[in-house]
Design an enzyme around this catalytic site. Structure first.
Site, PDB file in Angstrom:
ATOM      1  CE1 TYR A   1     -53.868 -50.972  64.529  1.00 42.60           C
ATOM      2  CE2 TYR A   1     -56.093 -50.841  64.391  1.00 42.60           C
ATOM      3  CZ  TYR A   1     -54.974 -51.672  64.083  1.00 42.60           C
ATOM      4  OH  TYR A   1     -54.920 -52.977  63.465  1.00 42.60           O
TER       5      TYR A   1
ATOM      6  CG  ASP B   1     -49.623 -52.856  57.586  1.00 43.04           C
ATOM      7  OD1 ASP B   1     -49.900 -53.913  56.964  1.00 43.04           O
ATOM      8  OD2 ASP B   1     -50.292 -51.470  57.515  1.00 43.04           O
TER       9      ASP B   1
END
Lengths: 257, 257
Positions: free
Chosen positions: A110, A52
């Site tokens: 992540y 994103d």
């Protein structure tokens, strides 16, 4: 000829990985512009997955198909001369037989970082979110343990996700806390088979919420009921970094560690 | 009433600490603009010392003289509402009797960071310099040991220094190396009684040069001869951070660690 690329970017000034119709600045846009200059023809650059707007990548994995006289050992340097300072190719190599950077993914890792301070700190704010007070580490780890494993993560996803199934497996969810340059820094590192839209930022938010005293019952009910409103809000993008993407086959055998 | 302030800034977009005649953006300029809004009159904000353009500060120490009805516990927050994201006040308190942030300095600690990579890395370049290849850690530590102590550092200073004496004492010069997010990161941490213009960036450059094989004889001759050209070039500003300033008297007794 298919090439695999390791790509690092600072997401601060990108509208995410994926090329946008409205001409916003994207990582894919920069990579494809550079690839077109090097390969001489419009060249699509695929990634392991989209990130994103504002999300960073230490080592995103991409591939492109093209023919060039540039030896692969010099391809990264060659692309880098065409790339901006906030997006660079760490290495490039011929892709293994049958490799597809999106479909061959085995697991991704992540990292979500957040520091405790009464105001946004100039030397921390670019790569971490801010917490107003310190959450309880033990409670955070309880939440992390419940998130681990195979679950329906529908409640941990923002609307707009196009995934066919919302079942994902988290192989590890680790929570660490340490002093970094005088501030208390919390780090949540998650490795999973895949992630839904906003999933890491939402589960990080829920882990912090549990750290502040919210019951873990919400989390368990959310798996069963898929109700998004049982779970915390999406955390800010600046705290999130794609750390590692792993595949069935080895890539960059000599260079990756 | 004199207040002492701990100030953090990201030096990337500042032309250094000190206010410039030509109206460039400076840390002092931002602090004095904010202080004037809070105190209602033009207010000078002194610092422990100037930092150059591009140099960061984790905790610069400043002072200002002024009268306000804002309680000191709320002064930092109040100033922060007037300050930009890359410069914030970490805490503010009444200064101890006789305190002067410039003249009362006992010692300062700077950190110089550099990573090894063939290209400037997006997630490292803001707060570290780049080395093309790895220097030898043992040799770097030899150089560091020779720099420690009281010496005439004239050869380790750029022209333009206004210091009366060029003798300074370095209490410690530590060299560390570790893997940080997959890259090899070198850190040089120096604590001293004071530093000449560009001194930390020059001595960091000489430590790296010795790490690449340069003889330490240059360094020893430079103390005696004061010849700037015996010593390495000034390293880039982005790698340098002012970490800590220490005083004869305790400041922020309860808050500092």
């Amino acid at each position: 000829m298919r090439y695999v690329l390791l790509v690092q970017y600072d997401g601060t000034f990108f509208a995410g990985y994926q090329r946008q119709k409205r001409g916003e600045r994207t990582v894919q846009g920069e990579l494809e512009r550079a690839a077109e200059e090097v390969f001489g023809v419009p060249t699509r650059v695929a990634a392991s997955g989209r990130t994103d707007a504002g999300v960073h990548a230490l080592a995103q994995v991409c591939h492109l198909d093209g023919e060039t006289t540039v030896p692969f050992e010099r391809l990264a340097a060659c692309l880098n001369t065409k790339l901006p300072p906030d997006c660079k190719v760490l290495c490039a190599a011929p892709a293994p037989e049958g490799f597809d950077c999106t479909r061959s993914v085995k697991q991704k890792t992540y990292r979500y970082r957040a520091y405790v301070a009464p105001t946004a700190l100039p030397l921390f704010a670019r790569y971490a979110a801010r917490l107003e007070r310190a959450p309880d580490l033990g409670r955070m780890r309880e939440a992390a343990a419940l998130l681990k494993g195979e679950h329906d993560f529908a409640a941990f996803s923002s609307t707009g996700s196009s995934a066919k199934t919302t079942v994902r497996t988290l192989y590890s969810v680790e929570v660490a806390c340490r002093t970094e340059n005088g501030a208390t820094m919390y780090e949540i590192e998650v490795t999973g088979s895949g992630f839904l839209y906003h999933m890491v930022r939402i589960l990080a938010g829920e882990i912090f919420a549990v750290g502040y005293g919210k019951s873990t019952e919400n989390l368990q009910r959310a798996f069963a009921t898929k109700q998004r409103n049982l779970i915390a809000k999406t955390m800010p993008a600046a705290g999130l970094t794609l750390v590692r993407v792993e595949y069935q086959m080895p890539l960059f055998a000599a260079k990756e560690d």
